[in-house]
Design a protein around this motif. Structure first.
Motif, PDB file in Angstrom:
ATOM      1  N   ARG A  18      15.105  18.178 -34.663  1.00  0.00           N
ATOM      2  CA  ARG A  18      14.088  17.121 -34.577  1.00  0.00           C
ATOM      3  C   ARG A  18      13.773  16.779 -33.132  1.00  0.00           C
ATOM      4  NH1 ARG A  18      16.114  13.393 -39.618  1.00  0.00           N
ATOM      5  NH2 ARG A  18      14.945  14.525 -41.202  1.00  0.00           N
ATOM      6  N   LYS A  19      14.801  16.735 -32.292  1.00  0.00           N
ATOM      7  CA  LYS A  19      14.598  16.460 -30.868  1.00  0.00           C
ATOM      8  C   LYS A  19      13.769  17.578 -30.231  1.00  0.00           C
ATOM      9  CE  LYS A  19      17.054  15.672 -26.551  1.00  0.00           C
ATOM     10  NZ  LYS A  19      18.348  15.620 -25.874  1.00  0.00           N
ATOM     11  N   LEU A  20      14.105  18.814 -30.553  1.00  0.00           N
ATOM     12  CA  LEU A  20      13.371  19.957 -30.017  1.00  0.00           C
ATOM     13  C   LEU A  20      11.912  19.931 -30.469  1.00  0.00           C
ATOM     14  CD1 LEU A  20      13.380  22.663 -28.486  1.00  0.00           C
ATOM     15  CD2 LEU A  20      14.115  23.748 -30.611  1.00  0.00           C
ATOM     16  N   THR A  21      11.676  19.582 -31.732  1.00  0.00           N
ATOM     17  CA  THR A  21      10.317  19.506 -32.256  1.00  0.00           C
ATOM     18  C   THR A  21       9.516  18.440 -31.513  1.00  0.00           C
ATOM     19  OG1 THR A  21      11.041  20.248 -34.428  1.00  0.00           O
ATOM     20  CG2 THR A  21       8.940  19.099 -34.331  1.00  0.00           C
ATOM     21  N   ALA A  22      10.126  17.293 -31.271  1.00  0.00           N
ATOM     22  CA  ALA A  22       9.445  16.222 -30.545  1.00  0.00           C
ATOM     23  C   ALA A  22       9.112  16.653 -29.120  1.00  0.00           C
ATOM     24  CB  ALA A  22      10.313  14.969 -30.529  1.00  0.00           C
ATOM     25  N   GLU A  23      10.049  17.330 -28.467  1.00  0.00           N
ATOM     26  CA  GLU A  23       9.804  17.812 -27.102  1.00  0.00           C
ATOM     27  C   GLU A  23       8.672  18.828 -27.080  1.00  0.00           C
ATOM     28  OE1 GLU A  23      13.586  19.349 -25.904  1.00  0.00           O
ATOM     29  OE2 GLU A  23      14.426  17.369 -25.514  1.00  0.00           O
ATOM     30  N   GLN A  24       8.653  19.716 -28.059  1.00  0.00           N
ATOM     31  CA  GLN A  24       7.600  20.728 -28.109  1.00  0.00           C
ATOM     32  C   GLN A  24       6.244  20.099 -28.413  1.00  0.00           C
ATOM     33  OE1 GLN A  24       9.253  23.547 -30.882  1.00  0.00           O
ATOM     34  NE2 GLN A  24      10.276  24.686 -29.264  1.00  0.00           N
ATOM     35  N   ALA A  25       6.215  19.082 -29.274  1.00  0.00           N
ATOM     36  CA  ALA A  25       4.966  18.394 -29.565  1.00  0.00           C
ATOM     37  C   ALA A  25       4.429  17.711 -28.308  1.00  0.00           C
ATOM     38  CB  ALA A  25       5.168  17.374 -30.691  1.00  0.00           C
ATOM     39  N   GLU A  26       5.321  17.124 -27.528  1.00  0.00           N
ATOM     40  CA  GLU A  26       4.911  16.487 -26.279  1.00  0.00           C
ATOM     41  C   GLU A  26       4.357  17.526 -25.303  1.00  0.00           C
ATOM     42  OE1 GLU A  26       6.808  13.723 -22.715  1.00  0.00           O
ATOM     43  OE2 GLU A  26       7.997  14.185 -24.492  1.00  0.00           O
ATOM     44  N   THR A  27       5.021  18.663 -25.202  1.00  0.00           N
ATOM     45  CA  THR A  27       4.564  19.740 -24.320  1.00  0.00           C
ATOM     46  C   THR A  27       3.188  20.236 -24.747  1.00  0.00           C
ATOM     47  OG1 THR A  27       6.821  20.423 -23.857  1.00  0.00           O
ATOM     48  CG2 THR A  27       5.094  22.052 -23.445  1.00  0.00           C
ATOM     49  N   ILE A  28       2.989  20.400 -26.044  1.00  0.00           N
ATOM     50  CA  ILE A  28       1.689  20.853 -26.558  1.00  0.00           C
ATOM     51  C   ILE A  28       0.609  19.850 -26.211  1.00  0.00           C
ATOM     52  CG2 ILE A  28       0.375  21.251 -28.688  1.00  0.00           C
ATOM     53  CD1 ILE A  28       2.988  22.537 -29.806  1.00  0.00           C
ATOM     54  N   GLY A  29       0.900  18.560 -26.356  1.00  0.00           N
ATOM     55  CA  GLY A  29      -0.077  17.526 -26.003  1.00  0.00           C
ATOM     56  C   GLY A  29      -0.463  17.584 -24.540  1.00  0.00           C
ATOM     57  N   ILE A  30       0.525  17.762 -23.674  1.00  0.00           N
ATOM     58  CA  ILE A  30       0.259  17.864 -22.238  1.00  0.00           C
ATOM     59  C   ILE A  30      -0.588  19.095 -21.945  1.00  0.00           C
ATOM     60  CG2 ILE A  30       1.340  18.303 -19.989  1.00  0.00           C
ATOM     61  CD1 ILE A  30       3.715  16.544 -21.023  1.00  0.00           C
ATOM     62  N   LEU A  31      -0.273  20.208 -22.568  1.00  0.00           N
ATOM     63  CA  LEU A  31      -1.037  21.437 -22.331  1.00  0.00           C
ATOM     64  C   LEU A  31      -2.471  21.315 -22.831  1.00  0.00           C
ATOM     65  CD1 LEU A  31       1.689  24.089 -23.171  1.00  0.00           C
ATOM     66  CD2 LEU A  31       0.767  23.517 -20.914  1.00  0.00           C
ATOM     67  N   LYS A  32      -2.673  20.626 -23.934  1.00  0.00           N
ATOM     68  CA  LYS A  32      -4.041  20.408 -24.442  1.00  0.00           C
ATOM     69  C   LYS A  32      -4.856  19.590 -23.450  1.00  0.00           C
ATOM     70  CE  LYS A  32      -3.303  20.746 -29.427  1.00  0.00           C
ATOM     71  NZ  LYS A  32      -3.313  20.004 -30.709  1.00  0.00           N
ATOM     72  N   LYS A  33      -4.230  18.533 -22.915  1.00  0.00           N
ATOM     73  CA  LYS A  33      -4.926  17.700 -21.932  1.00  0.00           C
ATOM     74  C   LYS A  33      -5.238  18.491 -20.670  1.00  0.00           C
ATOM     75  CE  LYS A  33      -2.980  13.344 -23.524  1.00  0.00           C
ATOM     76  NZ  LYS A  33      -2.056  12.235 -23.236  1.00  0.00           N
ATOM     77  N   ALA A  34      -4.290  19.318 -20.225  1.00  0.00           N
ATOM     78  CA  ALA A  34      -4.512  20.133 -19.033  1.00  0.00           C
ATOM     79  C   ALA A  34      -5.625  21.144 -19.269  1.00  0.00           C
ATOM     80  CB  ALA A  34      -3.219  20.843 -18.632  1.00  0.00           C
ATOM     81  N   THR A  35      -5.643  21.730 -20.454  1.00  0.00           N
ATOM     82  CA  THR A  35      -6.692  22.699 -20.782  1.00  0.00           C
ATOM     83  C   THR A  35      -8.061  22.036 -20.747  1.00  0.00           C
ATOM     84  OG1 THR A  35      -5.169  23.953 -22.162  1.00  0.00           O
ATOM     85  CG2 THR A  35      -7.510  24.302 -22.545  1.00  0.00           C
ATOM     86  N   ALA A  36      -8.170  20.845 -21.339  1.00  0.00           N
ATOM     87  CA  ALA A  36      -9.448  20.121 -21.338  1.00  0.00           C
ATOM     88  C   ALA A  36      -9.855  19.779 -19.909  1.00  0.00           C
ATOM     89  CB  ALA A  36      -9.331  18.863 -22.184  1.00  0.00           C
TER      90      ALA A  36
END
Length: 77
Positions: free
Chosen positions: A51-69
């Motif tokens: 669960r901790k790993l999933t939360a960390e990966q979700a946060e990373t994905i959010g950051i990458l989406k913002k960076a891509t935009a």
């Protein structure tokens, strides 16, 4: 195994290593009857870790989406 590695876009050596490691883990967890023994505490700890790993990966994905935009907007200028 080489064909599967090619389809996955990874090296066959990596896939072989993963398979070897998975088999070793599987064998280490077996008892003579062929059933895996795992305590409730072990399962709870693993679930907590995942669960901790999933939360960390979700946060990373959010950051990458913002960076891509951001970079997409910057490249339009």
């Amino acid at each position: 195994m080489t064909e599967v590695a090619r389809q996955l876009g990874i090296s066959s050596e990596s896939l072989r290593g993963w398979v070897k490691k998975a088999r070793a883990v599987q064998e280490a967890g077996r008892v003579s009857a062929g059933r895996t023994v795992r305590s409730g505490a072990d399962r709870d700890e693993e679930l907590k870790r995942l669960r901790k790993l999933t939360a960390e990966q979700a946060e990373t994905i959010g950051i990458l989406k913002k960076a891509t935009a951001f970079f997409a907007k910057e490249s339009d200028r």
